[in-house]
Design a protein around this motif. Structure first.
Motif, PDB file in Angstrom:
ATOM      1  N   GLY A 456       0.757  -1.254  -0.190  1.00 58.87           N
ATOM      2  CA  GLY A 456       0.065  -0.281   0.055  1.00 58.87           C
ATOM      3  C   GLY A 456       0.706   1.199  -0.088  1.00 58.87           C
ATOM      4  O   GLY A 456       0.395   2.439   0.284  1.00 58.87           O
ATOM      5  N   MET A 457       1.914   1.105  -0.342  1.00 59.42           N
ATOM      6  CA  MET A 457       2.816   2.461  -0.440  1.00 59.42           C
ATOM      7  C   MET A 457       2.315   3.432  -1.197  1.00 59.42           C
ATOM      8  O   MET A 457       1.832   3.147  -2.479  1.00 59.42           O
ATOM      9  CB  MET A 457       4.282   2.039  -0.964  1.00 59.42           C
ATOM     10  CG  MET A 457       5.148   3.044  -1.133  1.00 59.42           C
ATOM     11  SD  MET A 457       6.761   2.491  -1.833  1.00 59.42           S
ATOM     12  CE  MET A 457       7.506   4.109  -2.401  1.00 59.42           C
ATOM     13  N   HIS A 458       2.323   4.771  -0.875  1.00 63.15           N
ATOM     14  CA  HIS A 458       2.119   5.936  -1.872  1.00 63.15           C
ATOM     15  C   HIS A 458       2.961   6.911  -1.298  1.00 63.15           C
ATOM     16  O   HIS A 458       2.904   7.716  -0.343  1.00 63.15           O
ATOM     17  CB  HIS A 458       0.524   6.526  -1.086  1.00 63.15           C
ATOM     18  CG  HIS A 458      -0.618   5.512  -1.731  1.00 63.15           C
ATOM     19  ND1 HIS A 458      -0.835   5.206  -2.894  1.00 63.15           N
ATOM     20  CD2 HIS A 458      -1.425   4.884  -0.957  1.00 63.15           C
ATOM     21  CE1 HIS A 458      -2.076   4.547  -2.983  1.00 63.15           C
ATOM     22  NE2 HIS A 458      -2.251   4.177  -1.679  1.00 63.15           N
ATOM     23  N   GLY A 459       4.005   6.877  -2.245  1.00 59.82           N
ATOM     24  CA  GLY A 459       5.150   7.643  -2.021  1.00 59.82           C
ATOM     25  C   GLY A 459       6.001   7.439  -0.685  1.00 59.82           C
ATOM     26  O   GLY A 459       5.727   6.723   0.090  1.00 59.82           O
ATOM     27  N   THR A 460       6.799   8.450  -0.407  1.00 59.78           N
ATOM     28  CA  THR A 460       7.535   8.413   0.676  1.00 59.78           C
ATOM     29  C   THR A 460       7.538   9.975   1.255  1.00 59.78           C
ATOM     30  O   THR A 460       7.720  10.961   0.614  1.00 59.78           O
ATOM     31  CB  THR A 460       9.025   7.938   0.449  1.00 59.78           C
ATOM     32  OG1 THR A 460       9.791   9.008  -0.455  1.00 59.78           O
ATOM     33  CG2 THR A 460       8.946   6.420  -0.125  1.00 59.78           C
ATOM     34  N   PRO A 461       7.738   9.820   2.647  1.00 61.96           N
ATOM     35  CA  PRO A 461       7.471   8.463   3.635  1.00 61.96           C
ATOM     36  C   PRO A 461       6.018   8.293   3.829  1.00 61.96           C
ATOM     37  O   PRO A 461       5.107   9.346   3.657  1.00 61.96           O
ATOM     38  CB  PRO A 461       8.169   9.142   4.960  1.00 61.96           C
ATOM     39  CG  PRO A 461       7.555  10.772   5.056  1.00 61.96           C
ATOM     40  CD  PRO A 461       7.763  11.423   3.358  1.00 61.96           C
ATOM     41  N   SER A 462       5.563   7.063   3.972  1.00 55.62           N
ATOM     42  CA  SER A 462       4.472   6.486   4.247  1.00 55.62           C
ATOM     43  C   SER A 462       4.464   5.534   5.000  1.00 55.62           C
ATOM     44  O   SER A 462       5.165   4.666   5.042  1.00 55.62           O
ATOM     45  CB  SER A 462       3.536   6.721   2.837  1.00 55.62           C
ATOM     46  OG  SER A 462       4.045   5.316   1.997  1.00 55.62           O
ATOM     47  N   ALA A 463       3.027   4.921   5.389  1.00 57.59           N
ATOM     48  CA  ALA A 463       3.316   3.692   6.154  1.00 57.59           C
ATOM     49  C   ALA A 463       1.969   3.058   6.541  1.00 57.59           C
ATOM     50  O   ALA A 463       0.832   3.906   6.087  1.00 57.59           O
ATOM     51  CB  ALA A 463       3.752   3.991   7.664  1.00 57.59           C
TER      52      ALA A 463
END
Length: 496
Positions: A456-463
């Motif tokens: 489910g990564m949506h760019g960085t930083p994300s979690a």
């Protein structure tokens, strides 16, 4: 007797499939969107959206004639099984894709009601299939001319029903427009436009799945209320952010009372306002005093990014955020309609403001099988994320916001207890540069973010937050504040 029953079932299924076909033909664009939402590859969407209503209408016509209705029943059953399978898949992954079952005539997000309806239609088709080709009931016409007359007559009735439904929807839209015009008139009477340049997007909000921030606020009855008090009865909460000087809140309030009565015993309605208890009780007559919470200014509203009034936010029975903010009468109405159709006690309950283009949250999905090494060659796999909650953080060396998080991560590592989620950092890039960060949490080198994208990564930083069973329980938190919000790292608000 059985011949009459079979005829009635054929006529019912004729009505269902003819109405569905006409509704889809009237809204081809909506049909294409529904196919995309259900995961049909883009090259097939356009063709599928046009073939389906034709197939549905062909089956509807065949159901009118006993000589071929058995074959139509078999085709109808196969089509319904495909629909049912697709709905079960969407419900299992937590998607609220629109079924577009009857096109422009009637459409709703996939849920328990639409699934049960299709199962009911499937049972009717099974009855005809089991009866066999020779037991399809009474014949409606003996001659070709009579058959054509029947098709024209019944199709006319279906089209009339479609037209009446369309007129009803048009009247409802006009009523909504009229209500908004009334609001604009009330605003203009109070002295012109209100500048809100600092307010941002109305749909900004904390990630779904985040614990609602702890708070202590007085009610209009003078009692201190906390989150624990609101969820003590085991019901979800629909929280409205309002104000004693909010004109749109006044316009919507009668409808809110009607919703509260309709959902009594299922959902707790709570107002978060400001000002004195007296002026709020006068403004919102009919709301219980201990269900109107009073801020000094906007401290709780600002914390959950409810920047406009009225805004509604749905919380599940555990006090976790289970919807995006719904701002304004139209968005709030849509949210409440979804709530009314849903099983409010099911696990991983949430309502997303999906616009048809954003990927739906992966809440309720099991993490995929993977095997990946950390900076020192130790292999981590799916099993390392089971048995203890885990926060999967998606990070990048070239991201300045990520580098600003390093000290926050180290502070988390120093203060975290055994009960807190374990932190895993997914990143890509130079090995030595990652080692120089000197963090204790495992940094997993995920080449091209192949695993991260599945989580489910949506760019960085994300979690995302993952529970003890390896199930994703939050939507993706984007940016440092929202990442820590997934863990409930917000301060307690107290108003005296």
């Amino acid at each position: 007797m059985m011949e009459t029953v079979s005829l009635i079932i054929r006529l019912l299924l004729f009505g269902v499939f003819a109405l569905a076909a006409i509704g889809k033909i009237l809204d081809i664009a909506g049909s294409e969107k529904a196919f995309r939402d259900f995961g049909v590859p883009d090259p097939l969407v356009r063709t599928s959206a046009r073939i389906l209503p034709v197939a549905e209408y062909a089956l509807a016509v065949m159901l009118l004639f006993a000589g071929v209705s058995w074959y139509a029943a078999v085709g109808s059953l196969m089509l319904l099984l495909v629909f049912i399978g697709g709905m079960i898949f969407q419900i299992a992954k937590g998607s609220d894709a629109d079924c577009h079952c009857f096109g422009q005539i009637h459409s709703e997000p996939v849920g328990k009601a639409s699934l049960l309806r299709n199962i009911g239609f499937g049972i009717l088709a099974v009855f005809l299939v089991v009866a066999g080709p020779e037991n399809q009931g009474l014949t409606l016409a003996e001659t070709p001319v009579g058959a054509i007359q029947i098709i024209v007559l019944l199709t006319g009735f279906i089209m009339l029903a479609a037209a009446l439904s369309y007129l009803k929807q048009t009247a409802e839209r006009q009523a909504t427009l009229q209500r908004r015009l009334e609001m604009l008139e009330m605003f203009s009477g109070e002295g012109g436009a209100i500048e809100r340049d600092d307010m941002g997007s109305p749909e900004d909000g904390l990630p779904i799945g985040s614990p609602f921030p702890d708070f202590e606020l007085p009610s209009a009855a003078g009692r201190i209320v906390t989150m624990e008090h609101l969820i003590a009865d085991g019901q979800p909460v629909l929280m409205f952010f309002v104000g004693p000087d909010c004109t749109p809140c006044s316009a919507l309030f009668p409808q809110i009372l009607a919703w509260r009565n309709e959902l009594a015993g299922q959902v707790s309605f709570v107002f978060v306002s400001k000002g004195t208890g007296t002026e709020n009780l006068e403004k919102f007559k009919g709301m219980e005093a201990d269900r109107i919470l009073l801020q000094q200014k906007r401290e709780l509203a600002d914390t959950v990014l409810a920047k406009w009034t009225p805004t509604a936010l749905f919380l599940d029975r555990d006090g976790r955020i289970a919807s995006h903010p719904a701002t304004g009468d139209s968005a709030i109405t849509q949210l409440v309609e979804k709530i009314k159709r849903e099983d409010l006690m099911r696990d991983f309950l949430f309502f997303s403001n999906s616009n048809g283009f954003a990927k739906p949250p992966k809440i309720g999905s099991r993490i995929p099988d993977f095997s990946i090494d950390d900076l020192y060659g130790k292999t981590f796999s799916t099993t390392d994320f089971v048995g203890h909650k885990a926060l999967a953080v998606f990070w990048s060396l070239g991201c300045p916001h990520c580098r600003q998080m390093i000290e926050e991560i180290k502070e988390w590592e120093r203060s975290a207890s055994e009960q807190d989620p374990r932190l895993f950092i997914f990143s890509d890039g130079d090995l030595e540069a990652h080692r120089a960060l000197d963090v204790r949490s495992p940094i997993l080198l995920d080449k091209s973010y192949s695993v991260s994208s599945k989580l489910g990564m949506h760019g960085t930083p994300s979690a995302v937050l993952i529970d003890e069973n390896g199930i994703i329980i939050t939507e993706t938190g984007i940016g440092s504040p929202n990442i820590w919000a997934l863990l409930g790292k917000r301060r307690v608000f107290k108003t005296k």
